[in-house]
Enzyme design. Structure first.
Site, PDB file in Angstrom:
ATOM      1  N   ILE A   1     -28.028   1.991  15.578  1.00  0.00           N
ATOM      2  CA  ILE A   1     -28.096   1.074  14.562  1.00  0.00           C
ATOM      3  C   ILE A   1     -27.012   0.129  15.091  1.00  0.00           C
ATOM      4  O   ILE A   1     -27.067  -0.842  14.363  1.00  0.00           O
ATOM      5  CB  ILE A   1     -27.444   1.808  13.051  1.00  0.00           C
TER       6      ILE A   1
ATOM      7  N   ARG B   1       0.723  -1.218  -0.021  1.00  0.00           N
ATOM      8  CA  ARG B   1      -0.129   0.010  -0.021  1.00  0.00           C
ATOM      9  C   ARG B   1       0.905   1.217   0.037  1.00  0.00           C
ATOM     10  O   ARG B   1       0.544   2.239   0.420  1.00  0.00           O
ATOM     11  CB  ARG B   1      -0.948   0.174   1.108  1.00  0.00           C
TER      12      ARG B   1
ATOM     13  N   ARG C   1      -8.036   4.858   0.430  1.00  0.00           N
ATOM     14  CA  ARG C   1      -8.656   3.585   0.966  1.00  0.00           C
ATOM     15  C   ARG C   1      -8.580   2.690   0.345  1.00  0.00           C
ATOM     16  O   ARG C   1      -8.824   2.467  -0.734  1.00  0.00           O
ATOM     17  CB  ARG C   1     -10.334   4.195   1.235  1.00  0.00           C
ATOM     18  N   CYS C   2      -8.045   1.569   1.070  1.00  0.00           N
ATOM     19  CA  CYS C   2      -7.892   0.251   0.619  1.00  0.00           C
ATOM     20  C   CYS C   2      -8.804  -0.555   1.457  1.00  0.00           C
ATOM     21  O   CYS C   2      -8.914  -0.622   2.702  1.00  0.00           O
ATOM     22  CB  CYS C   2      -6.605  -0.429   0.497  1.00  0.00           C
TER      23      CYS C   2
ATOM     24  N   CYS D   1     -28.167   1.255   4.569  1.00  0.00           N
ATOM     25  CA  CYS D   1     -27.538   2.597   4.708  1.00  0.00           C
ATOM     26  C   CYS D   1     -27.463   3.472   3.662  1.00  0.00           C
ATOM     27  O   CYS D   1     -26.402   4.003   2.905  1.00  0.00           O
ATOM     28  CB  CYS D   1     -26.054   2.895   5.167  1.00  0.00           C
TER      29      CYS D   1
ATOM     30  N   HIS E   1     -31.354  -3.035   8.430  1.00  0.00           N
ATOM     31  CA  HIS E   1     -30.884  -1.886   8.309  1.00  0.00           C
ATOM     32  C   HIS E   1     -30.174  -1.788   7.065  1.00  0.00           C
ATOM     33  O   HIS E   1     -29.381  -2.550   6.640  1.00  0.00           O
ATOM     34  CB  HIS E   1     -29.688  -1.264   9.598  1.00  0.00           C
TER      35      HIS E   1
ATOM     36  N   HIS F   1     -22.504  10.853   9.420  1.00  0.00           N
ATOM     37  CA  HIS F   1     -21.421  10.790   8.785  1.00  0.00           C
ATOM     38  C   HIS F   1     -20.304  12.107   8.526  1.00  0.00           C
ATOM     39  O   HIS F   1     -19.479  12.212   8.540  1.00  0.00           O
ATOM     40  CB  HIS F   1     -21.576  10.941   7.006  1.00  0.00           C
TER      41      HIS F   1
HETATM   42  N1  GLN Z   1     -24.573  -2.376  12.848  1.00  0.00           N
HETATM   43  C1  GLN Z   1     -23.576  -1.836  12.074  1.00  0.00           C
HETATM   44  C2  GLN Z   1     -23.224  -0.465  12.749  1.00  0.00           C
HETATM   45  O1  GLN Z   1     -23.774   0.126  13.532  1.00  0.00           O
HETATM   46  C3  GLN Z   1     -24.015  -1.115  10.816  1.00  0.00           C
HETATM   47  C4  GLN Z   1     -23.349  -0.786   9.721  1.00  0.00           C
HETATM   48  C5  GLN Z   1     -23.341  -0.260   8.470  1.00  0.00           C
HETATM   49  O2  GLN Z   1     -24.669  -0.443   8.053  1.00  0.00           O
HETATM   50  N2  GLN Z   1     -22.698  -0.053   7.531  1.00  0.00           N
HETATM   51  O3  GLN Z   1     -21.835  -0.120  12.329  1.00  0.00           O
HETATM   52 ZN    ZN Z   2     -25.724   1.910   8.030  1.00  0.00          ZN
END
Ligand code: GLN
Ligand code: ZN
Length: 758
Positions: A432, A16, A516-517, A644, A642, A695
């Protein structure tokens, strides 16, 4: 002898190196000269490697300090206005501003490159924008390759793909109005390159997409111009990532010297394509998979090349991988820790170069018996290896019945029983899954991995992190708690390490975006779950609270999509095996008294095939896999999932088919735009549209969360609405997380009271 070539090569280096160099430059720890010197060194090293492995035409221009599409943006002088570019040549400083942003100026958007896990910087097109040749990078690199005595073939993103994958900055503006201006710059570049080399390759992977007729019609005239600009140099148009299908005529009629096609995507394409090619056009056949880490089936690929030679003549055939090798790690020889048997089935970029040479040599009638036999032996070993095959797993997959693909009762009924046992308030609050991965947490995991920390100490340390997370959630007065995932470095790797059929490379890095790798797990055999994977952590967490604890798992589609997958059985089959493993975990969590289980399917949407006509087949096995994980649970056990992202509209019916009791989705960044989808279609189960963006470190105010919640309530009845962030919180710090969640809980309570008051 048949000519071999590559469409592109990985650029990060075996350690890298480029990632480290670029990041040191960003941090001001090294100079621009040092970074440029590193780039030069990597290019030379990789060119020599390709040549030594028997590649005839060496790709030049595929190297990039960040992204090849961003390089094209620099070349065209298409720097968006907000970066205050002086209009001179684009230097490194301006270049890096675009993907990284600066002084509060927003970075360019990044998105997935076709169906790979590579991300490119989305070109932006504005009315009145002008284009001029603003980077000589590719010309300089060509000079460098020639000085090194190589036979180069210059590689550039094709102009039509460049425009197609970009976006307008203003609604109503048509980015294709810039085609002529962009082609003018391309003509200049091609003309200058043509004076210095024999081959110019223009990548047009959009040829494997469902294309509007208007786009298809632009190909011939555009390439008419570029071919003219190329003079005596030969122009190759490269398609990859799939079959041409109905775009075959467009491709075959291009006024260029060679066309590259992915023959492994559709081996029979030769029959229809070859007769269509004009006598002046050569065909580059992609016969070594550029996307996976498995050895080529040499005999099958040799037969494909022979068929091409029979149809076109040897002088009109070139041999190559299916696509750029950007998507595979660099060198298998470095993987000394892998099981030697499993390693003997694999090939990384360097090994794939040698495979291309071998196939070309075999198809030209050279004596390569020893190498061909060795290839065959490896395949035999793989086909018969007990390491890869587990009869019990195959029998179990074959025996899955329809009943195992659904829950026993409909959601409405389950919901009543769940409510009776969970007793949650209206608008329940939850998160989450992950909480901040502090330096302390990461250090503890690292020490354990290195053996510096014993099992008992590690467990105690992790339990302390879990207790800390649970205590904080109590303080916040959240309704459904989580354990915080401190033991997980990554949501896929964690499960891969505990499932049979997976292995891990020590250096199998692949560029995901910029510096990012990722190092994807490798699924090499039948997958099963020998032991419970999460039960101890979750039951410990549950023991700390009277509130419901949510068990956290990664779904089968996500595990599949973020791994290197075996190529000796359909993806859907492998997915079903993983699903059975997760199913067993769900059963064990339920038995241990965990009342709520969340199965994340973050990658469901990105697994969609490139062609719409292929979507349903994928979505059916993908949603079936999810349903398999959750079948057999009691009505009282609440299943969450879930995802994202918020672009749901097109697959909402399929998401409903997953039949999770609750789904949490990203929504705050788009200001609840996704709710439109729920307006058009009444989603039957419960929904938690994310009310704050995880984010960024920015803490949303209580007012802001309230506003989003009331937007949500316009579409979703309060009885079906959950309150949660957009995604996991592992990249955040505690102080901002606590503030944000405090505001979220307060907003939920407020909204609850408002509903109660009518
Ligand atoms: N449960 C994972 C977290 O809370 C969900 C991550 C994701 O959806 N990218 O990090
Ligand atoms: Zn997510």
């Amino acid at each position: 002898m048949l000519t071999t070539h590559l469409l592109g090569f990985p650029r990060i280096g075996v350690d890298r190196d480029l990632k480290k160099g670029v990041e040191a430059y960003w941090k001001g720890q090294s100079s621009e000269e040092a970074l440029l010197a590193l780039g030069k060194e990597l290019r030379q090293r990789h060119w020599n490697l390709q040549r030594d492995q028997g590649i005839d035409l060496i790709p030049v221009g595929d190297f990039s300090y960040y992204d090849q599409i961003l390089d094209a943006t620099a070349m065209l002088g298409a720097v968006p206005e907000r970066f205050d570019w002086d209009g001179d040549m684009v230097g490194l400083a301006t270049y890096f501003k675009m993907p990284r942003g600066y002084n509060g100026v927003k970075a360019m958007e990044m998105t997935k490159w076709f169906n790979t896990n590579y991300h490119y910087l989305v070109p932006e097109f504005a009315p009145g924008q002008t284009f001029t040749l603003s980077s000589t990078k590719v010309l300089d690199e060509l000079a460098e390759a020639k000085a090194a005595g190589l036979t180069p073939k210059v590689v550039l993103p094709g102009p039509l793909t460049y425009i197609h994958i970009g976006k307008e900055t203003e609604p109503g503006f048509d980015r294709w109005t810039h085609l002529d201006a962009i082609l003018t710059v391309y003509e200049e570049v091609v003309q200058r390159l043509a004076g210095e080399c024999d081959w110019v390759q223009l990548d047009e992977p959009i040829l494997v997409l469902d294309l509007p007729e208007a786009v298809r019609e632009r190909f011939a005239p555009a390439y008419e111009r570029l071919k003219k600009a190329a003079g005596d140099a030969r122009v190759m148009v490269a398609s990859y990532f799939g079959a041409l299908r109905e775009n075959e005529d467009v491709a075959a009629k291009l006024p260029v010297d060679a066309l590259h096609v992915d023959l492994l995507a559709d081996p029979d394409a030769l029959d229809t394509l070859a007769p269509k090619l004009p006598a002046s056009m050569a065909l580059s056949v992609g016969v070594v998979n550029g996307r996976n880490i498995w050895r080529v089936k040499a005999d099958a690929s040799v037969r494909l090349v022979e068929r091409a030679v029979d149809a076109l003549g040897a002088e009109r055939v070139l041999v190559a991988p299916t696509c750029s090798l950007l998507h595979v790690p660099l060198d298998l020889d470095r993987e000394t820790a892998l099981d030697p048997e499993v390693r003997s089935w694999m090939a990384f970029a360097k090994q794939k170069c040698a495979e291309v040479r071998l196939i070309a040599d075999a198809a030209s009638g050279q004596d390569v018996t020893a190498a061909m036999t060795e290839n065959e032996t490896a395949h035999q070993s793989r086909a018969n290896s007990p390491a890869a095959h587990n009869e019990a797993v195959c029998a179990r997959v074959a025996g899955v019945t329809d009943d195992q693909l659904r829950r026993a009762t409909p959601h409405a009924q389950r919901k009543q029983k769940q409510q009776a046992s969970l007793n949650l308030p209206l608008l329940p609050t939850t998160t989450i899954g992950s909480f901040p991965q502090t330096a302390d947490i990461r250090r503890t995991r690292r020490q354990f991995k290195k053996g510096e920390l014993g099992q008992a100490e590690y467990t105690a340390a992790m339990q302390a992190f879990i207790k800390d997370a649970v205590d904080r959630q109590h303080e916040l007065d959240l309704d459904v708690l989580v354990h915080g995932e401190p033991e997980r470095n990554d949501m896929v790797e964690y499960f891969g390490e505990l499932l049979d059929g997976f292995c891990f490379t020590s250096n199998g890095w692949v560029q995901s975006y910029g510096s990012r790798c990722v190092k994807p797990p490798v699924i090499y055999g039948d997958v099963s779950r020998p032991n419970p994977m999460t039960v101890d952590w979750i039951t410990y967490a549950q023991s700390l609270t009277d509130k419901p604890m949510k068990g956290m798992l990664t779904g089968p589609v996500t595990i599949l999509c973020w791994s290197f997958v075996r190529d000796d059985q359909p993806r859907g089959e492998t997915c079903r095996q993983i699903a059975l493993g997760i199913h067993d975990e769900v059963q064990d969590l339920e038995k241990a008294g965990v009342p709520i289980i969340q199965i994340d399917e973050a990658a469901l949407r990105e697994g969609l095939p490139l062609r719409r006509g292929d979507w349903d087949t994928y979505l059916e096995w993908a949603t079936d896999a999810f349903r398999l994980t959750t079948s057999g649970v009691r009505d009282e056990t609440q299943i969450h999932t879930h995802m994202c992202y918020s672009e749901f509209n097109e697959i909402l019916l399929w998401i409903a088919r997953m039949d999770a009791d609750v789904i949490s989705i990203e929504a705050s960044r788009s200001n609840m735009d996704l709710l439109q989808a729920f307006r058009d279609y009444e989603y039957p189960n419960d929904i938690g549209p994310g009310v704050y963006d995880i984010h960024s470190p920015r803490v949303p105010s209580e007012e802001e969360v309230k506003r989003l919640l009331s937007l949500a309530q316009e579409v979703i009845a309060p009885e079906r609405l959950w309150v949660n962030p957009d995604c996991g919180l592992k990249t955040r710090d505690w102080p901002e997380t606590l503030d944000a969640l405090r505001h979220m809980v307060a907003a939920a309570k407020d909204a609850r009271a408002a509903v109660a008051a009518g």
